[in-house]
Design an enzyme around this catalytic site. Sequence first.
Site, mmCIF file in Angstrom:
data_model
loop_
_atom_site.group_PDB
_atom_site.id
_atom_site.type_symbol
_atom_site.label_atom_id
_atom_site.label_comp_id
_atom_site.label_asym_id
_atom_site.label_seq_id
_atom_site.Cartn_x
_atom_site.Cartn_y
_atom_site.Cartn_z
ATOM 1 N N CYS A 90 0.833 -1.205 0.000
ATOM 2 C CA CYS A 90 0.000 0.000 0.000
ATOM 3 C C CYS A 90 0.869 1.257 0.000
ATOM 4 O O CYS A 90 1.529 1.549 -0.983
ATOM 5 C CB CYS A 90 -0.965 -0.064 1.186
ATOM 6 S SG CYS A 90 -2.352 1.049 1.027
ATOM 7 N N HIS A 207 -3.436 -5.733 1.143
ATOM 8 C CA HIS A 207 -2.729 -5.950 2.412
ATOM 9 C C HIS A 207 -2.663 -7.424 2.798
ATOM 10 O O HIS A 207 -3.515 -7.891 3.554
ATOM 11 C CB HIS A 207 -3.455 -5.195 3.531
ATOM 12 C CG HIS A 207 -3.283 -3.719 3.472
ATOM 13 N ND1 HIS A 207 -2.270 -3.056 4.140
ATOM 14 C CD2 HIS A 207 -3.980 -2.767 2.812
ATOM 15 C CE1 HIS A 207 -2.365 -1.754 3.903
ATOM 16 N NE2 HIS A 207 -3.391 -1.554 3.097
ATOM 17 N N GLU A 209 -0.781 -8.802 4.924
ATOM 18 C CA GLU A 209 -0.525 -8.947 6.366
ATOM 19 C C GLU A 209 -1.820 -8.879 7.180
ATOM 20 O O GLU A 209 -1.819 -9.219 8.360
ATOM 21 C CB GLU A 209 0.485 -7.870 6.832
ATOM 22 C CG GLU A 209 -0.073 -6.485 7.133
ATOM 23 C CD GLU A 209 -0.431 -5.682 5.891
ATOM 24 O OE1 GLU A 209 -0.400 -6.225 4.768
ATOM 25 O OE2 GLU A 209 -0.768 -4.486 6.041
#
Lengths: 248, 83
Positions: A90, A207, A209
């Site tokens: 990002c 994302h 994660e």
Amino acid sequence: MRGKVKFGVVVFPGSNCDHDAFYATNTILGQEAVFLWHKDTDLQDVDAIILPGGFSYGDYLRCGAIARFSPIMKEVVDFARAGGIVIGICNGFQVLLEAGLLPGVLLRNASLRFVCRTINLRVENNKTPFTSRCQKGEKLRIPVAHGEGNYFTDAATLASLEKNNQILFRYCSEKGEITEQANPNGSLSNIAGIMNEEGTVMGLMPHPERVVDPLLRNTDGRKILDSIVDYCMSKAGHELSLTELDRR
Amino acid sequence: MFISKIRVTLRKSILDPQGKAVEHAIASMGFRAVEDVRMGKYIELKVNGATEEEARKMTEEVCGRLLANPVMEDYHFEIEKCP
């Protein structure tokens, strides 16, 4: 070899996915992780670097434009140029583009709206340190959260990205088709993530994660992070055997 | 002392959705004559202890490396003497 991969998570003022990246790599993956403060110049001997999401320097001027001049970034660029693994998520992707480690720019979303939802990604190339745990054409469900994720580059650069298989992820429909409706931000050719020509630096808007914990039911993000772990492990193993060979 | 007056705009080839939104708002105000709106940034640098030539060179470098991203933006600037 130390048996664990050591991830360095860079913290800029305004980073807000740094702890998620730390939690994902350390708590969930069971690897080592350290924070790297933007004013530091010591990479602490890490194996891979994560530039996390957030709003570094409040997105002032352009997203990632000011972070790029942080002291740590000089080290990150040297690390990347020497073949180190760097992943920008990002805002981290925006920083990689501003730093010139990846080609192109991320413009304001075509809709002018901040997009925050889970989207479908299609894996376009699985022969990379970032996608080796995926199948080619596999669909991943990963969240996006950004206002400036509209990837753009000139026609010549797009052609070379295609030719060298540097496009790793594209936004796709439920059925895995690349359609305009599946594109959340207007990105050129539905591009969600790319890597450099050497295959060591990768940036993506979604994302991974955020989808690693089984508690959240979706662990698709692990495929990307586990791929990096595999790569770093085999690279370390390879170097070890080279030194062993030298000794003989 | 000099002042660099810098304008950064999206390149012509790049769609400016923000400009488009403002354009539509102007149209709904009833001004049909406005055909196109492009948004940009205006930046001023106060430059002390440099000649005009040095100020120009420095502004050029700051624009090229930081204030504008040449992939998507153009910049123009004027150097004026500070009163």
